[in-house]
Design an enzyme around this catalytic site. Structure first.
Site, mmCIF file in Angstrom:
data_model
loop_
_atom_site.group_PDB
_atom_site.id
_atom_site.type_symbol
_atom_site.label_atom_id
_atom_site.label_comp_id
_atom_site.label_asym_id
_atom_site.label_seq_id
_atom_site.Cartn_x
_atom_site.Cartn_y
_atom_site.Cartn_z
ATOM 1 N N GLU A 78 -4.161 7.459 -5.048
ATOM 2 C CA GLU A 78 -4.367 6.705 -6.299
ATOM 3 C C GLU A 78 -5.652 7.131 -6.975
ATOM 4 O OE1 GLU A 78 -4.025 2.554 -5.279
ATOM 5 O OE2 GLU A 78 -1.926 2.761 -4.757
ATOM 6 N N ARG B 66 0.860 -1.186 0.000
ATOM 7 C CA ARG B 66 0.000 0.000 0.000
ATOM 8 C C ARG B 66 0.897 1.237 0.000
ATOM 9 N NH1 ARG B 66 -3.428 -2.925 -1.388
ATOM 10 N NH2 ARG B 66 -5.477 -3.290 -0.487
ATOM 11 N N HIS C 106 -1.224 0.073 -9.628
ATOM 12 C CA HIS C 106 -1.826 -0.854 -8.655
ATOM 13 C C HIS C 106 -2.426 -2.086 -9.354
ATOM 14 C CE1 HIS C 106 -3.633 -0.995 -4.353
ATOM 15 N NE2 HIS C 106 -3.377 -2.206 -4.803
#
Ligand code: GLV
Length: 333
Positions: free
Chosen positions: A267, A238, A286
């Site tokens: 993000e 993360r 991601h």
């Protein structure tokens, strides 16, 4: 009457099919996430929510959702959900662990190889017409992964899968976690060390802890002072575990050789994120678990968790087992 489910994005077919057959399901139709206000509105009369890691699910959502009984998240991480509050209110929270372990470890490996051997830079070099000399002894030199020291921060399922790969690359493996993992040590010869030792001795540092209050900015300016100038940082966990500003400073000042990031503090990361200007940073949006097989199985697990709960069983991937004391699963299908 079938239980009502709100799904915050179209999921891969294998899971979606089960959800549509067994539940009264409504799906947010867009590619991007629904605004928080939409989630709140939709949550008002549903029994279940199917969420992604980009959906913030907190007391504000719970307040609006008196009949909400379960949140089935399509991800292994669930830091976007206020699990403590959910538990207090008797709301089950499930995730999709295990299935994405090897896929994520593969991608970690891809990033590590890419940043160490400058794969992305080399691709740009050729495409941008910079390749003017056929071969040169010092063209685009990188660092060996084979035989180097790998420091794994977080020795859970994914950290262990990364360590197994490292063993095949004859790497020396160090790891740090809140408790030792004897199975990992037995299988890979990894050595348990404190975080500072890991940062000082590793050539590659790979992050595999969940995001919690304790791991927020675990890798900060102070910790980055410990790393070797020739080391690389890889983050597929993360974004907020690493202080991006401090990382940028370390990279810019040459105190770290490079970084490979699949995750960011925000993000999508803004296009003016200074990290994107650095050639020794490899980035991805991601996608560490993004293989057809894995995403399909993740969606199916979401459906299985919902079905179990509404058949009156404890869902297989319950992350808040204490919730069982507050409310039993309800048999509605
Ligand atoms: C992805 O980041 C996940 O938590 O599954």
């Amino acid at each position: 009457m079938k239980p009502k489910v709100y799904v915050t994005r179209e999921l891969p077919e294998r899971g979606m099919k089960i959800i549509k057959e067994r539940f009264d399901a409504e799906v947010w139709p867009e590619y991007g996430p629904p605004p928080k206000q939409v989630i709140i509105e939709k949550a008002r009369n549903v029994d279940a929510l199917v969420t992604l890691l980009s959906d913030k699910i907190d007391a504000e959502v719970f307040d609006a959702a008196p009949s909400l009984k379960i949140i089935a998240q399509m991800a292994v991480g669930y830091d976007n959900i206020d699990v403590e509050e959910a538990t207090r209110r008797g709301i089950y929270v499930t995730n999709t662990p295990g299935v994405l372990t090897e896929t994520t470890a593969d991608f970690t490996w891809a990033l590590m190889m890419a940043v160490a051997r400058r794969v992305v830079e080399a691709d740009r070099y050729v495409r941008e017409g910079k390749w003017k000399v056929g071969w040169h002894p010092s063209m685009l030199l990188g660092r060996d992964v084979y035989g180097a020291t790998l420091g794994i921060v977080g020795a859970g399922r994914i950290g262990t899968a990364v360590a197994r790969r490292a063993k095949c690359f004859n790497m020396k493996i160090l790891y740090y976690d809140v408790v030792p993992n004897p199975q990992l040590e037995k299988e890979t010869g990894a050595k348990f060390v404190d975080l500072d030792t890991l940062l000082k001795e590793s050539d590659f540092i790979s992050i595999h802890v969940p995001l919690t209050k304790e791991t927020y900015h675990l890798i900060n300016a102070e910790k980055l002072k410990l790393v070797k100038k020739t080391a690389y940082l890889i983050n597929t966990a993360r974004g907020p575990i690493v202080d991006e500003k401090a990382l940028y400073e370390a990279l810019k000042e040459g105190r770290l050789a490079g970084a490979a990031l699949d995750v960011f503090e925000q993000e999508p990361t803004p296009i003016d994120n200074p990290l994107l200007k650095l050639d020794n940073v490899v980035v991805a949006p991601h996608i560490a678990s993004a293989s057809y097989e894995t995403r399909s199985r993740m969606a199916e697990m979401v459906a299985e968790n919902l079905v179990a709960f509404f058949e009156g069983r404890v869902p297989p991937n319950l992350v808040n087992p204490d919730v069982v004391k507050v409310r039993a699963p309800v048999k509605l299908i």
